[in-house]
Design a protein around this motif. Structure first.
Motif, PDB file in Angstrom:
ATOM      1  N   ILE A 101       0.835  -1.203   0.000  1.00 35.75           N
ATOM      2  CA  ILE A 101       0.000   0.000   0.000  1.00 35.75           C
ATOM      3  C   ILE A 101       0.870   1.254   0.000  1.00 35.75           C
ATOM      4  CG2 ILE A 101      -1.729   1.314   1.299  1.00 35.75           C
ATOM      5  CD1 ILE A 101      -2.779  -1.345   2.367  1.00 35.75           C
ATOM      6  N   ASN A 102       1.972   1.194   0.713  1.00 34.05           N
ATOM      7  CA  ASN A 102       2.843   2.355   0.854  1.00 34.05           C
ATOM      8  C   ASN A 102       4.201   2.115   0.199  1.00 34.05           C
ATOM      9  OD1 ASN A 102       0.969   3.883   2.427  1.00 34.05           O
ATOM     10  ND2 ASN A 102       1.485   2.598   4.186  1.00 34.05           N
ATOM     11  N   MET A 103       4.888   3.191  -0.079  1.00 36.11           N
ATOM     12  CA  MET A 103       6.199   3.125  -0.717  1.00 36.11           C
ATOM     13  C   MET A 103       7.033   4.319  -0.261  1.00 36.11           C
ATOM     14  SD  MET A 103       5.568   4.616  -4.571  1.00 36.11           S
ATOM     15  CE  MET A 103       5.072   6.329  -4.814  1.00 36.11           C
ATOM     16  N   GLN A 104       8.294   4.316  -0.692  1.00 36.58           N
ATOM     17  CA  GLN A 104       9.198   5.435  -0.456  1.00 36.58           C
ATOM     18  C   GLN A 104       9.455   6.170  -1.776  1.00 36.58           C
ATOM     19  OE1 GLN A 104      11.312   6.262   2.685  1.00 36.58           O
ATOM     20  NE2 GLN A 104       9.285   5.525   3.255  1.00 36.58           N
ATOM     21  N   ARG A 105       9.621   7.486  -1.681  1.00 39.09           N
ATOM     22  CA  ARG A 105      10.025   8.264  -2.830  1.00 39.09           C
ATOM     23  C   ARG A 105      10.782   9.498  -2.360  1.00 39.09           C
ATOM     24  NH1 ARG A 105       4.212  10.675  -5.050  1.00 39.09           N
ATOM     25  NH2 ARG A 105       4.053  12.462  -3.622  1.00 39.09           N
ATOM     26  N   TRP A 106      11.520  10.107  -3.271  1.00 38.46           N
ATOM     27  CA  TRP A 106      12.225  11.348  -2.981  1.00 38.46           C
ATOM     28  C   TRP A 106      11.392  12.525  -3.482  1.00 38.46           C
ATOM     29  CZ3 TRP A 106      16.536  12.249  -0.144  1.00 38.46           C
ATOM     30  CH2 TRP A 106      17.306  11.135   0.212  1.00 38.46           C
ATOM     31  N   GLU A 107      11.298  13.570  -2.645  1.00 38.92           N
ATOM     32  CA  GLU A 107      10.535  14.756  -3.004  1.00 38.92           C
ATOM     33  C   GLU A 107      11.363  16.012  -2.790  1.00 38.92           C
ATOM     34  OE1 GLU A 107       6.936  14.982  -0.791  1.00 38.92           O
ATOM     35  OE2 GLU A 107       5.943  13.375  -1.916  1.00 38.92           O
ATOM     36  N   LEU A 108      11.126  16.997  -3.646  1.00 39.75           N
ATOM     37  CA  LEU A 108      11.753  18.311  -3.541  1.00 39.75           C
ATOM     38  C   LEU A 108      10.652  19.321  -3.250  1.00 39.75           C
ATOM     39  CD1 LEU A 108      14.602  19.653  -3.987  1.00 39.75           C
ATOM     40  CD2 LEU A 108      13.792  20.181  -6.299  1.00 39.75           C
ATOM     41  N   THR A 109      10.723  19.961  -2.082  1.00 37.14           N
ATOM     42  CA  THR A 109       9.694  20.928  -1.701  1.00 37.14           C
ATOM     43  C   THR A 109      10.077  22.364  -2.038  1.00 37.14           C
ATOM     44  OG1 THR A 109      10.636  20.961   0.539  1.00 37.14           O
ATOM     45  CG2 THR A 109       8.766  19.474   0.132  1.00 37.14           C
ATOM     46  N   TYR A 162      13.644  24.494  -4.130  1.00 37.86           N
ATOM     47  CA  TYR A 162      14.904  24.252  -4.817  1.00 37.86           C
ATOM     48  C   TYR A 162      16.066  24.302  -3.828  1.00 37.86           C
ATOM     49  CZ  TYR A 162      12.556  24.544  -9.315  1.00 37.86           C
ATOM     50  OH  TYR A 162      11.737  24.314 -10.392  1.00 37.86           O
ATOM     51  N   GLY A 163      17.026  23.418  -4.047  1.00 33.25           N
ATOM     52  CA  GLY A 163      18.173  23.293  -3.163  1.00 33.25           C
ATOM     53  C   GLY A 163      18.224  21.907  -2.551  1.00 33.25           C
ATOM     54  N   ARG A 164      19.418  21.343  -2.444  1.00 33.25           N
ATOM     55  CA  ARG A 164      19.554  19.973  -1.952  1.00 33.25           C
ATOM     56  C   ARG A 164      19.083  19.811  -0.520  1.00 33.25           C
ATOM     57  NH1 ARG A 164      25.274  17.762  -4.566  1.00 33.25           N
ATOM     58  NH2 ARG A 164      24.903  18.602  -6.657  1.00 33.25           N
ATOM     59  N   ASP A 165      19.126  20.887   0.269  1.00 26.95           N
ATOM     60  CA  ASP A 165      18.657  20.817   1.648  1.00 26.95           C
ATOM     61  C   ASP A 165      17.168  20.555   1.732  1.00 26.95           C
ATOM     62  OD1 ASP A 165      21.225  21.317   2.476  1.00 26.95           O
ATOM     63  OD2 ASP A 165      20.892  23.446   2.894  1.00 26.95           O
ATOM     64  N   HIS A 166      16.455  20.757   0.624  1.00 25.17           N
ATOM     65  CA  HIS A 166      14.998  20.565   0.618  1.00 25.17           C
ATOM     66  C   HIS A 166      14.596  19.272  -0.087  1.00 25.17           C
ATOM     67  CE1 HIS A 166      14.719  24.618   2.148  1.00 25.17           C
ATOM     68  NE2 HIS A 166      15.450  25.052   1.140  1.00 25.17           N
ATOM     69  N   LEU A 167      15.550  18.378  -0.267  1.00 26.85           N
ATOM     70  CA  LEU A 167      15.306  17.074  -0.868  1.00 26.85           C
ATOM     71  C   LEU A 167      15.151  16.063   0.260  1.00 26.85           C
ATOM     72  CD1 LEU A 167      15.224  15.728  -3.709  1.00 26.85           C
ATOM     73  CD2 LEU A 167      17.677  15.319  -3.450  1.00 26.85           C
ATOM     74  N   ALA A 168      14.034  15.318   0.256  1.00 28.51           N
ATOM     75  CA  ALA A 168      13.758  14.403   1.369  1.00 28.51           C
ATOM     76  C   ALA A 168      13.155  13.099   0.866  1.00 28.51           C
ATOM     77  CB  ALA A 168      12.808  15.066   2.368  1.00 28.51           C
ATOM     78  N   GLN A 169      13.503  12.002   1.547  1.00 27.46           N
ATOM     79  CA  GLN A 169      12.887  10.706   1.288  1.00 27.46           C
ATOM     80  C   GLN A 169      11.654  10.588   2.177  1.00 27.46           C
ATOM     81  OE1 GLN A 169      15.630   7.414   1.516  1.00 27.46           O
ATOM     82  NE2 GLN A 169      13.992   5.894   1.577  1.00 27.46           N
ATOM     83  N   VAL A 170      10.502  10.330   1.564  1.00 28.87           N
ATOM     84  CA  VAL A 170       9.239  10.362   2.307  1.00 28.87           C
ATOM     85  C   VAL A 170       8.399   9.122   2.011  1.00 28.87           C
ATOM     86  CG1 VAL A 170       9.213  12.887   2.226  1.00 28.87           C
ATOM     87  CG2 VAL A 170       7.993  11.584   0.477  1.00 28.87           C
ATOM     88  N   LEU A 173      12.117   8.948  -9.164  1.00 26.95           N
ATOM     89  CA  LEU A 173      12.788   8.504  -7.944  1.00 26.95           C
ATOM     90  C   LEU A 173      11.785   8.066  -6.890  1.00 26.95           C
ATOM     91  CD1 LEU A 173      15.841  10.896  -7.645  1.00 26.95           C
ATOM     92  CD2 LEU A 173      15.901   8.395  -7.513  1.00 26.95           C
ATOM     93  N   ALA A 174      11.129   6.946  -7.184  1.00 23.06           N
ATOM     94  CA  ALA A 174      10.118   6.358  -6.307  1.00 23.06           C
ATOM     95  C   ALA A 174      10.145   4.852  -6.502  1.00 23.06           C
ATOM     96  CB  ALA A 174       8.734   6.916  -6.642  1.00 23.06           C
ATOM     97  N   GLU A 175       9.651   4.132  -5.506  1.00 26.09           N
ATOM     98  CA  GLU A 175       9.637   2.675  -5.617  1.00 26.09           C
ATOM     99  C   GLU A 175       8.619   2.192  -6.643  1.00 26.09           C
ATOM    100  OE1 GLU A 175      11.153   0.923  -1.424  1.00 26.09           O
ATOM    101  OE2 GLU A 175       9.136   1.810  -1.359  1.00 26.09           O
ATOM    102  N   TYR A 176       7.553   2.960  -6.822  1.00 23.89           N
ATOM    103  CA  TYR A 176       6.545   2.653  -7.844  1.00 23.89           C
ATOM    104  C   TYR A 176       6.164   3.946  -8.539  1.00 23.89           C
ATOM    105  CZ  TYR A 176       5.875  -1.884  -5.562  1.00 23.89           C
ATOM    106  OH  TYR A 176       6.066  -3.134  -5.034  1.00 23.89           O
ATOM    107  N   VAL A 177       5.930   3.864  -9.853  1.00 21.80           N
ATOM    108  CA  VAL A 177       5.446   5.013 -10.615  1.00 21.80           C
ATOM    109  C   VAL A 177       4.350   4.549 -11.568  1.00 21.80           C
ATOM    110  CG1 VAL A 177       7.619   6.291 -10.521  1.00 21.80           C
ATOM    111  CG2 VAL A 177       7.192   4.729 -12.423  1.00 21.80           C
TER     112      VAL A 177
END
Length: 338
Positions: free
Chosen positions: A3-11, A13-21, A116-120
């Motif tokens: 049901i759930n997965m992991q993906r990278w998100e950018l909220t 611009y800038g690498r400090d705002h890149l997070a795995q969620v 950049l997600a486990e499922y697309v």
């Protein structure tokens, strides 16, 4: 199916705002396929998108990266182009099947959601079958870098045996250009600022290497190495005033494919050599799906294997981006699943 997965998100611009969620695994709708992502290859463009968006407004949150290899694990209604279990690749410009490019064909990984997600979920028309001869790590490198080189040299440039090709640097596009040129019977001259990388390029089949730091006027050296004939094709991967050297290196009636922007979004060159050599300067922005499928068939037939610089775990995306900063030899890949 989870049901759930992991993906990278950018909220922002800038690498400090890149997070795995955490995210919910998407459900394929009409004409869509659900893909379990195996690997994502990174491009210089992905690095720029994370850092500054290349001038685009950010539709947050953005999932970065355009190049994916995976397996079809779900089919929406009327999705008949692929079957469950098929190995597929994303297309950089969704919807561009053939013919002239249209601005509506916006790329994945910005402004469209990336891979950049486990499922697309993809429209079935936005994918192609992966080459049978490559594993997922290798195949993930093809949608942008390989197709860019193929489109410049083969689709548009009509490359043939006996010609000379100049490739600049040893990143993904350059090394694919080297491999495609050699497979077509062309000679290849590589420019780089690293003697070590030049040596590695020679081992891949390059005919000559030129250290651009030791020889800034490398265009003149290309003329010397070709007996004054010049290069039939130049993959211009730097930009800026480097175009002047590409023109100097060019043969009469040759092609310069403007691809790279390492020295910015402006380029300068004298008009005289452009006119005297009847040069064709073509802008290359990856390519369409039909050329992608042609290229994949050629890769299977010729046994071409992409050059992989390094492979990182999904959670190590920041490290993969740092590797891009340092100038890899070949492609940097993120492994998403086994």
């Amino acid at each position: 199916m989870p049901i759930n997965m992991q993906r990278w998100e950018l909220t922002r611009y800038g690498r400090d705002h890149l997070a795995q969620v955490d995210a919910v695994v998407p459900t394929p709708q009409k004409n869509e396929i659900l893909v379990r992502v195996s690997a994502v290859a990174l491009n210089y463009r992905d690095k720029l998108m994370v850092e500054n968006g290349m001038g685009m407004a950010l539709d947050a949150p953005l999932v970065p990266a355009s190049d994916m290899a995976g397996e079809v694990v779900g089919l929406g209604p009327d999705a008949t182009r692929f079957q469950l279990g098929d190995r597929v690749l994303s297309t950089f410009f969704p919807g561009w099947h053939e013919g002239a490019y249209h601005p509506a064909y916006a790329p994945l990984g910005g402004p469209r959601p990336g891979m950049l997600a486990e499922y697309v979920v993809l429209d079935q028309e936005w994918a192609v079958s992966a080459p049978r001869s490559l594993d997922a790590i290798q195949a993930s490198t093809l949608p942008c870098a390989a197709l860019t080189a193929w489109f410049a040299l083969v689709e548009n440039g009509k490359l043939h045996a006996g010609q000379t090709v100049v490739v600049q640097g040893t990143g993904g596009v350059a090394l694919f250009g080297l491999q495609f040129a050699r497979a077509h019977g062309a000679r290849v001259i590589v420019t780089s600022g690293s003697d070590n990388k030049l040596s590695r390029a020679l081992s891949l089949g390059a005919t000559h290497g030129i250290n651009r730091h030791a020889m800034p006027a490398w265009g003149t050296q290309v003329q010397v190495l070709t007996g004054g004939s010049g290069a039939d094709h130049v993959l211009e991967l730097v930009g800026g005033n480097n175009l002047a050297q590409s023109l100097e290196a060019l043969a009469q009636g040759g092609f310069i494919s403007q691809i790279g922007i390492l020295e910015g979004f402006e380029m300068t060159a004298p008009v005289g050599p452009m006119l005297q050599k009847r040069a064709t300067l073509q802008g290359i922005g990856v390519g369409h799906r039909r050329a992608f499928e042609d290229m994949n068939a050629a890769i299977d037939h010729l046994g071409i294997e992409p050059v992989i610089d390094s492979v990182f775990a999904f959670s190590d995306l920041p490290m993969a981006l740092e590797r891009l900063d340092r100038g890899p030899f070949g492609k940097v890949v993120v492994r998403v699943s086994d």
